[in-house]
Structures are given as structure tokens and as C-alpha cells.
Enzyme design. Sequence first.
Site, PDB file in Angstrom:
ATOM      1  N   THR A   1       3.318  58.013 -46.019  1.00 54.84           N
ATOM      2  CA  THR A   1       2.819  59.092 -45.156  1.00 54.84           C
ATOM      3  C   THR A   1       3.446  60.408 -45.607  1.00 54.84           C
ATOM      4  O   THR A   1       4.574  60.415 -46.101  1.00 54.84           O
ATOM      5  CB  THR A   1       3.237  58.785 -43.697  1.00 54.84           C
ATOM      6  OG1 THR A   1       2.495  57.656 -43.270  1.00 54.84           O
ATOM      7  CG2 THR A   1       2.991  59.951 -42.750  1.00 54.84           C
TER       8      THR A   1
ATOM      9  N   ILE B   1      -4.191  53.950 -33.377  1.00 53.05           N
ATOM     10  CA  ILE B   1      -3.795  55.327 -33.701  1.00 53.05           C
ATOM     11  C   ILE B   1      -2.278  55.403 -33.645  1.00 53.05           C
ATOM     12  O   ILE B   1      -1.667  54.950 -32.672  1.00 53.05           O
ATOM     13  CB  ILE B   1      -4.447  56.321 -32.712  1.00 53.05           C
ATOM     14  CG1 ILE B   1      -5.973  56.296 -32.899  1.00 53.05           C
ATOM     15  CG2 ILE B   1      -3.901  57.733 -32.919  1.00 53.05           C
ATOM     16  CD1 ILE B   1      -6.746  57.064 -31.844  1.00 53.05           C
TER      17      ILE B   1
ATOM     18  N   ASP C   1       1.507  57.695 -34.572  1.00 52.70           N
ATOM     19  CA  ASP C   1       2.150  58.921 -34.055  1.00 52.70           C
ATOM     20  C   ASP C   1       1.726  60.180 -34.805  1.00 52.70           C
ATOM     21  O   ASP C   1       1.846  61.284 -34.270  1.00 52.70           O
ATOM     22  CB  ASP C   1       3.676  58.792 -34.184  1.00 52.70           C
ATOM     23  CG  ASP C   1       4.100  58.629 -35.653  1.00 52.70           C
ATOM     24  OD1 ASP C   1       3.469  57.802 -36.370  1.00 52.70           O
ATOM     25  OD2 ASP C   1       5.022  59.334 -36.092  1.00 52.70           O
TER      26      ASP C   1
ATOM     27  N   THR D   1       7.954  60.229 -39.895  1.00 48.17           N
ATOM     28  CA  THR D   1       7.318  59.135 -40.628  1.00 48.17           C
ATOM     29  C   THR D   1       8.016  57.839 -40.256  1.00 48.17           C
ATOM     30  O   THR D   1       9.236  57.800 -40.140  1.00 48.17           O
ATOM     31  CB  THR D   1       7.375  59.356 -42.159  1.00 48.17           C
ATOM     32  OG1 THR D   1       6.843  58.180 -42.788  1.00 48.17           O
ATOM     33  CG2 THR D   1       8.772  59.637 -42.677  1.00 48.17           C
TER      34      THR D   1
ATOM     35  N   GLY E   1       4.897  54.148 -36.085  1.00 48.92           N
ATOM     36  CA  GLY E   1       4.350  55.148 -35.173  1.00 48.92           C
ATOM     37  C   GLY E   1       4.548  54.841 -33.706  1.00 48.92           C
ATOM     38  O   GLY E   1       4.832  55.735 -32.901  1.00 48.92           O
TER      39      GLY E   1
END
Length: 353
Positions: free
Chosen positions: A212, A241, A243, A263, A266
Site C-alpha cells: 500500500t 473496505i 482503512d 498502512t 485495516g
Amino acid sequence: MGNNCFQVLLILALINPAVFLWGQAPEEREASHKVQKFSIVIHGGAGSSAANASPLQVKRRKASLAKALDRGVAILSSGGTSLDAVESVLRILEDDPQFNAGKGAVFNAAGEHELDASIMDGETKACGAVAGVKTVKNPIELARLVMTETRHVLLAGSGAEVFAKQQGVELVPTNYFDTPGARKSWERYKLRMSGLNKNGDEKIESSWKMGTVGCVALDGKGNLAAGTTTGGMTYKKFGRIGDSPIVGAGTYADNATCGVSATGIGEQYIRNAVAYDVSAQMKYKGVTLQEAVDDNLRQRLNKNDGGLIAIDKDGNIAMGFNTAGMARAAADSQGRYEVIWGDAIGKTPEKND
Ligand code: ASP
């Protein structure tokens, strides 16, 4: 006569170049002489240690981070905004297949890519995010358009895709995001998952490998901006979904305190409102940026959950993680310039992975 005048001007200009600035207003003249103050920091994911990568992989990933950092530095040092720097840096990394954002995004359990991104303006607290997009080449661009072109903060799924079409951003076929590396990881997970019960996600979480990307910048006007963009976690459930598109969890910026990009796993960052907590600790407890980042990594998150990058309103940079490593890069107008994954390239090496 005209010629004489020119010669006099030329001599004066050689003695004092400020002569060339006669046509400018006094404030402009002053700004032309000022070195733009700025700070910028980037992460490329906290899930992988350089010790497990080949020397070539390490070299390539660091070269990509340096390229993105250089772009951010060029924007900020020439008086550009922190928002422009964050978006440009993240677009470069989204287009780079080595990172889990844009091209190179991981596969979810259904063998698809669902991308999440967010961006926040610390001056106005304006923010924009997209979640679960499948055909948007640069989700960070769309996140910024949600911020500037709608009265909303977060658009998800098919609605976000329609918005992308309306805005005319570049759309790509879903297989554009595929890379052999991400497919291999997905196949490995699939194999392992076939031996687990249906809710075996916890075991997957403990072995995530990520890339990420996030960026935080402070510009010459003292405005902070932060952004994060990702393909999420390999083999995540369809529709999950993380963070990264959640303002306050994966991204936050407030000119009064700091900008943050996270990162890691999440769900943990959402549960603990980590990005906002860094800012809140500074605001309400009066702690330093580094203390707030360390507190989150040590007290609020579990070991191996991930990492954080952040910049405070004075330009101090913090980069921390509680995993084996986090690819990262930072620069500022005082001459700091470093790219770190395994060891450091640059002037001010700090703790290595
Ligand atoms: N935080 C991201 C997510 O949970 C993954 C990562 O940062 O590597 O979607």
C-alpha cells in the site's frame, strides 16, 4: 540613449540580480528570494521486510520510491501545494506494478481487484475517498475529485464508477491491474484457504504482505495534506473496505496538528481510529508527533499490525512501524533526503529495518 540605459541596467543587474525583480510587487519579490519550506514523507507498505526480498527487488522498489519522492520535492520546492504533491506522488506509485495500489493491486477472494483511496486537505479539512472501485486507473485522482466536485466524502462501488465516468478520469479494463506477483500470492492464499474453515480470515491476517502507498506533505504556505491508496489485503472478502479510504483511520490531516497516512491491517486502524488519534493526542495531550505515532504503534495497535507516516505543522517527520519492515522515503527543505528499505540511501539515515 536606449542602449546606454540597457547597459546601465545590465551592469546593475550583475551587481545585484534583484534589479530584474523591479517589476514585481514587494511581497512577490520577497517570495522569489525565499527558499520554499517543505517536508514530505512516503510509505510503500509495512507488510514486507527487505530481508525477504532479492537485492534486485530492493533496488527497484527504492528507485521507485526515490522517483516519487523527487516528484514531490520538485512540486513543493517550486511553491506547489501539498495536495498536488500528495496526488502526484501517489499517482506515480499507483502506476508502478511493484506496489499494491493501482497496477499491482492484490486480488480479493473472488479473484478481482477492488481499490480504495483517500485524500485530505489539512487547511480546510476537506476530504474525499473512493472504495471498491474496479476500473479506475488512478483511484487517488478520483478521491480528490470526490473532495472537490461533490458535497460528499466517500463514494463506493458502482456509484463511484459512474462518478468516474462523469468526471472523465481514465478507466481501464479490470485485468490492467493484474500482475504475476499478485496472482501468485492469491493462488497461494486460495490453496491455504481451501484447507481452512469458512471464517479462517484471522489466519490470513497474520501473514499479509503488502505494498500500500501513502504520502504526507507540508507546503510553503504551511498547509498539510495526506493521502493513501491501496488494493487492500490479498484474499479479502468481496466488498471488504479497509482503512485506506476511511478518513480518521488510514488518512488524516489538520493544519493545527499533523498529517498522517497508515498502512497495515485495516480493521485494526479503523477500530482504533489511528490516523485521527495521532492528531488528537497532539491536540488534547500536547504530545509531540513522534510520541503520538509511537503510542499508537505500541499501545493501541498489536505487534505486526503495520506502520504510520506523519508530518507535524512544523515540518517534523515521523515514520514508524511494528512489523518487520516498511519501505519509506522522506525529504525536506533543510536538506534531508532518504529512501529506506533494508538500508538507507540518503543524507540522514535513521533506524534500518
Ligand atoms: N491498510 C490496507 C488495508 O487494510 C492494507 C495495507 O496497508 O497494506 O486495506
